[in-house]
Design a protein around this motif. Structure first.
Motif, PDB file in Angstrom:
ATOM      1  N   GLU A   1       0.860  -1.187   0.000  1.00  0.00           N
ATOM      2  CA  GLU A   1       0.000   0.000   0.000  1.00  0.00           C
ATOM      3  C   GLU A   1       0.900   1.242   0.000  1.00  0.00           C
ATOM      4  O   GLU A   1       1.662   1.458   0.949  1.00  0.00           O
ATOM      5  N   CYS A   2       0.852   2.021  -1.044  1.00  0.00           N
ATOM      6  CA  CYS A   2       1.755   3.163  -1.226  1.00  0.00           C
ATOM      7  C   CYS A   2       1.079   4.480  -0.848  1.00  0.00           C
ATOM      8  O   CYS A   2      -0.061   4.740  -1.240  1.00  0.00           O
ATOM      9  N   GLN A   3       1.810   5.301  -0.100  1.00  0.00           N
ATOM     10  CA  GLN A   3       1.368   6.646   0.228  1.00  0.00           C
ATOM     11  C   GLN A   3       2.536   7.592   0.003  1.00  0.00           C
ATOM     12  O   GLN A   3       3.701   7.198   0.132  1.00  0.00           O
ATOM     13  N   THR A   4       2.222   8.842  -0.333  1.00  0.00           N
ATOM     14  CA  THR A   4       3.260   9.835  -0.611  1.00  0.00           C
ATOM     15  C   THR A   4       3.220  10.920   0.451  1.00  0.00           C
ATOM     16  O   THR A   4       2.152  11.452   0.776  1.00  0.00           O
ATOM     17  N   LEU A   5       4.380  11.244   0.990  1.00  0.00           N
ATOM     18  CA  LEU A   5       4.516  12.317   1.974  1.00  0.00           C
ATOM     19  C   LEU A   5       5.683  13.185   1.542  1.00  0.00           C
ATOM     20  O   LEU A   5       6.843  12.814   1.705  1.00  0.00           O
ATOM     21  N   GLY A   6       5.352  14.353   0.915  1.00  0.00           N
ATOM     22  CA  GLY A   6       6.399  15.193   0.348  1.00  0.00           C
ATOM     23  C   GLY A   6       7.120  14.450  -0.752  1.00  0.00           C
ATOM     24  O   GLY A   6       6.491  13.949  -1.692  1.00  0.00           O
ATOM     25  N   ASN A   7       8.449  14.347  -0.634  1.00  0.00           N
ATOM     26  CA  ASN A   7       9.214  13.600  -1.647  1.00  0.00           C
ATOM     27  C   ASN A   7       9.549  12.185  -1.174  1.00  0.00           C
ATOM     28  O   ASN A   7      10.453  11.541  -1.693  1.00  0.00           O
ATOM     29  N   HIS A   8       8.784  11.716  -0.174  1.00  0.00           N
ATOM     30  CA  HIS A   8       8.990  10.367   0.342  1.00  0.00           C
ATOM     31  C   HIS A   8       7.821   9.469  -0.072  1.00  0.00           C
ATOM     32  O   HIS A   8       6.666   9.900  -0.070  1.00  0.00           O
ATOM     33  N   THR A   9       8.137   8.257  -0.421  1.00  0.00           N
ATOM     34  CA  THR A   9       7.111   7.252  -0.691  1.00  0.00           C
ATOM     35  C   THR A   9       7.103   6.256   0.458  1.00  0.00           C
ATOM     36  O   THR A   9       8.139   5.680   0.799  1.00  0.00           O
ATOM     37  N   ILE A  10       5.939   6.069   1.065  1.00  0.00           N
ATOM     38  CA  ILE A  10       5.789   5.141   2.188  1.00  0.00           C
ATOM     39  C   ILE A  10       5.055   3.906   1.685  1.00  0.00           C
ATOM     40  O   ILE A  10       3.975   4.014   1.106  1.00  0.00           O
ATOM     41  N   VAL A  11       5.651   2.759   1.886  1.00  0.00           N
ATOM     42  CA  VAL A  11       5.042   1.493   1.487  1.00  0.00           C
ATOM     43  C   VAL A  11       4.658   0.726   2.749  1.00  0.00           C
ATOM     44  O   VAL A  11       5.502   0.447   3.603  1.00  0.00           O
TER      45      VAL A  11
END
Length: 421
Positions: free
Chosen positions: A321-331
């Motif tokens: 499940e991918c989420q974006t926070l600024g220039n970071h991608t959280i999986v």
């Protein structure tokens, strides 16, 4: 339901041991939880090796239970403290059949109308079930799905069960409650559920097996027993059904046993670029395997037609499940085995080759300790740094769990790791 019928079933059992009170109780329901019982309940209490002592069972469960009758799979030292209860001890080999007879009485199923599909495997069960669910819904089937994420009716969450595969009585109760509102039941079936016969009496029209890697050795003790438990799914598959398998190694191992049920190896899929662009989670090899298995299971019900079923898929909660926070991608991924961590981190490294990878993970307490250093080693191989933390330590010391994880990590990775509990 006739009160006499439950009493009649208990009276007819070939019991290992029996305690008959002077006055027989009126029995109105069956339960698997001691705290859910009332004065008309038959409590089915299944004991397992390595579980609580007899004294603990009495103090934690039986002392305050209102049940009228108790059925167990072994004699307990506390029976003399329950003089007014009807108690029946059945042989462990007879347990599932005895519970099944009472379930048939209290929670009958329209098995002649319902279509049952089961999915087992170490990883990928949830994803495969949700893919099957999505494709069947797109073709106007009424679908009940049961698994790690809970119970869903036509894609809408109804409740959390707290289990990948609920206990036998609870599963039958849920199926009985929802059966009039569904045509197809798609279920995750864990090795625990198969070994404990939680799915006894569920007639699978077809089943799927995703893969097989190390897990649950705290319960099964060794890999051979773990595989044998999963292979029990073959006993549930009905005549003219088959087991579809994504893993060549698993398929070959099962075929060597010459099972009565056909084993069909499902080949990997090649998807068009449009599918990957629209559904990025299908870029992951293991998700394509899950999708191929889901197609085979769906085709077993709908027939083989040229369909672009990938259009109906959605990302599964907690599965890449991918989420974006600024220039970071959280999986976010619920990887809980060495193989699952290896797979997910390799996929991230291939998908984001220029990125730095920080991994936050932990291992559950009171579970297979041998996989902890292997999970630590997998994280160390593919991460730039990691955070090791608690993942439901249960009764164990979180610090000891982290120590077990660190054993598998090289010194340079340990020096960069952060540990919190």
């Amino acid at each position: 339901m006739s009160d006499f019928s439950l009493l009649q079933i208990l009276a007819s059992l070939n019991a290992v041991w029996r305690q008959q009170p002077v006055t027989l109780p009126a029995l109105t329901n069956i339960q698997w939880r001691a705290d859910a019982c009332d004065a008309g309940s038959v409590l089915f209490f299944q004991c397992f090796d390595g579980g609580p002592s007899d004294a603990e069972i009495y103090q934690r469960y039986l002392q305050s239970s209102r049940c009228a009758a108790l059925v167990t799979n072994r004699q307990l030292a506390c029976f003399d403290q329950l003089p007014d209860k009807l108690i029946v001890v059945v042989a462990p080999a007879d347990w599932a059949q005895v519970v099944g007879r009472c379930c048939d009485l209290c929670y009958p199923l329209a098995t002649e109308r319902l279509h049952f599909i089961g999915v087992t495997g170490t990883n990928g069960k949830t994803t495969t079930v949700k893919y099957v669910e999505a494709m069947l819904l797109a073709h106007e089937q009424r679908v009940l799905s049961i698994g790690t994420l809970g119970l869903f009716l036509d894609g809408q969450r109804q409740l959390e069960t707290g289990f990948t595969s609920p206990p036998q009585i609870e599963l039958r109760r849920l199926l009985h409650e929802y059966q009039a509102r569904c045509d197809v039941v798609v279920m995750e079936i864990s090795s625990h559920a198969l070994d404990q016969a939680r799915v006894h009496g569920i007639p699978l029209h077809n089943a799927g097996w995703t893969n097989f890697t190390q897990d649950h050795l705290d319960y099964h003790h060794d890999e051979v027993s773990y595989f044998a438990a999963k292979a029990l799914i073959l006993n549930l598959i009905q005549k003219d059904g088959r087991l579809y398998c994504s893993s060549p190694a698993v398929a070959a191992r099962l075929q060597a046993q010459q099972p009565a049920v056909p084993i069909e190896l499902v080949p990997a899929l090649t998807l068009p670029p449009a599918a990957i662009a629209a559904k990025p989670f299908l870029a992951l090899e293991h998700n394509r395997h899950n999708y191929a298995l889901a197609i085979a299971l769906t085709n077993s019900l709908l027939g083989e037609n040229a369909r672009d079923d990938w259009q109906h898929l959605i990302a599964v909660d907690g599965r890449f499940e991918c989420q974006t926070l600024g220039n970071h991608t959280i999986v976010i991924d619920f990887a809980h085995t060495p193989d699952a961590l290896e797979t997910i981190l390799t996929a991230i490294r291939h998908g984001f080759p220029a990125a730095r990878i920080a991994t936050v993970f932990g291992c559950g307490g009171d579970r297979d300790r041998s996989k902890r250093p292997l999970m630590g080693a997998a994280v160390a191989r593919h991460s730039d740094f990691c955070v090791i933390t608690s993942d439901n330590p249960r009764t164990e010391d979180p610090a000891q769990i982290i120590t077990d994880i660190l054993i598998g990590m090289p010194t340079d990775a340990i020096e960069k790791a952060h540990c919190y509990y």
